[in-house]
Design an enzyme around this catalytic site. Sequence first.
Site, PDB file in Angstrom:
ATOM      1  N   THR A  13       2.349  -5.826  -9.804  1.00 55.35           N
ATOM      2  CA  THR A  13       2.649  -5.489  -8.579  1.00 55.35           C
ATOM      3  C   THR A  13       2.533  -6.658  -7.118  1.00 55.35           C
ATOM      4  O   THR A  13       3.473  -7.521  -6.581  1.00 55.35           O
ATOM      5  CB  THR A  13       3.974  -3.982  -8.505  1.00 55.35           C
ATOM      6  OG1 THR A  13       3.705  -3.623  -9.475  1.00 55.35           O
ATOM      7  CG2 THR A  13       4.614  -4.480  -7.546  1.00 55.35           C
ATOM      8  N   LYS A 205      -5.550   8.650   0.870  1.00 58.19           N
ATOM      9  CA  LYS A 205      -4.854   7.798   2.268  1.00 58.19           C
ATOM     10  C   LYS A 205      -5.462   8.508   3.690  1.00 58.19           C
ATOM     11  O   LYS A 205      -6.112   8.311   4.182  1.00 58.19           O
ATOM     12  CB  LYS A 205      -3.351   7.316   2.566  1.00 58.19           C
ATOM     13  CG  LYS A 205      -3.471   6.576   1.080  1.00 58.19           C
ATOM     14  CD  LYS A 205      -1.797   6.380   1.098  1.00 58.19           C
ATOM     15  CE  LYS A 205      -1.248   5.377  -0.119  1.00 58.19           C
ATOM     16  NZ  LYS A 205       0.088   5.835  -0.552  1.00 58.19           N
TER      17      LYS A 205
HETATM   18  N1  HSE Z   1       2.312   5.330  -5.100  1.00 56.68           N
HETATM   19  C1  HSE Z   1       1.835   5.332  -3.694  1.00 56.68           C
HETATM   20  C2  HSE Z   1       3.300   5.576  -3.547  1.00 56.68           C
HETATM   21  C3  HSE Z   1       1.878   3.935  -3.742  1.00 56.68           C
HETATM   22  O1  HSE Z   1       4.298   5.896  -3.828  1.00 56.68           O
HETATM   23  O2  HSE Z   1       3.338   5.369  -2.081  1.00 56.68           O
HETATM   24  C4  HSE Z   1       1.249   3.224  -2.551  1.00 56.68           C
HETATM   25  O3  HSE Z   1       0.160   3.237  -2.189  1.00 56.68           O
END
Ligand code: HSE
Length: 441
Positions: A13, A205
């Site tokens: 993606t 994160k």
């Molecule tokens: N899986 C993550 C989300 C994608 O849903 O934000 C971006 O890091």
Amino acid sequence: MVELRVGLLGLGTIGTGVARILIEQKELISRRLGKRVTLVAAADRDLTRDRGLDFTGVRLCDDANAIVTADDIDLVVELIGGYEPARTFVAAALASGKHVVTANKALIAKHGEELFPLAAEKGLQIGFEAAVGGGIPCMKALREGLAANAIDSVYGILNGTCNFILTKMENEGANYADVLKEAQALGYAEADPTFDVEGIDTAQKLSILAAMAFGSKIRFEEVFTEGISRITAADIQAAHEMGYRIKLLGIAKPHGANGQVDAVEMRVHPTLVSLSSQMAQVSDSYNAVQISGDFVEHTMYFGRGAGERPTASAVVADIMDITSGFPGGITHLAPPMGFVESSRREMPTMPMADALCEYYIRLMVQDQPGVIAAVTSILADHRISLEALIQKERHASHNVPIVMLTHETTEGNMQAAISRITALDAVQEDALILRKESAVV
Ligand code: HSE
């Protein structure tokens, strides 16, 4: 014109989005930089799928090793995701003198501390803006725009999948599993969606943001982490009745005295935020990060946190940052973690038991005299004061849900009270506790 040559690992993606920008925006990028960025090669295990792109002039292969060692590549973009083989390829790319850009938060959260020195030794850069907040340049803001501030707090909606699920559950009364499928189809969710819904992606994160905010080392494993899988439509409604919306937040705060940070608080959990806050308005797959500094006060960054085009936008911005200093050094860029390496310090993570929170408690109890008195007397023993209490209509089973909001107490005190409450005969299932944050703007 100076040219930076890019090799791409992964045409999924995000990789497709990066290739699309490098091909379709080539002219715009050159006009902005006065230099050329050229996609030279891309590797993926599946080269048969039509990605709707004209790859003329791009060397396509299924061997990532061929890209990380190629002589005609200056910068490798890692978009494979996960820990391995991404870490091996990134280390190999650095070893062969190539800059690296990645969107891989798992990699940076777990292995960033070993990869940064590899890059620094060789005068190379690792860009990872896309790893946190997708298309939102929140780390650039933290590292550069807010560099004059001691950071007081970071609050973020950092997972698009969870925000999408919570929004649809609230607005459409949608079923959790159906919404998760929709998020997967839209390309938001992780390969293993438990990383999204159990808060792991958010914790990865947050650990990066916290280290960048406070000059500490990345300590992903130490983030207190709870996901959204126990939240029901009834919780969302009860919170709403009391004036709150439930969001999965990553929260980081420094603790210490006289401007010295001695410990870092990091937690990820479903959080009640005031319906009138900006954070409560952040819906669907959008992300938002509130960063507060001692001079700037509150700032907030908002945008798409996932998906092909927004994430690719951040990846290519990193490529362009590196290109602007290419060739011949990258001294124009702030250090990747926002502090010079020698001043980054090991800082203990504050024990969760010491965190001060206000709480939402949901209990399922037998509908009989004296139950609320027993529950509130335990709370009183622990000096926990109630702000609100709602008793809902009885379930067919003669059990009744009780929802309470408390004033501030420590997590350790709350957990002690909750174990005593759960042990009462009249309490039918494990209590759900959620935390409330009043400092979210
Ligand atoms: N899986 C993550 C989300 C994608 O849903 O934000 C971006 O890091």
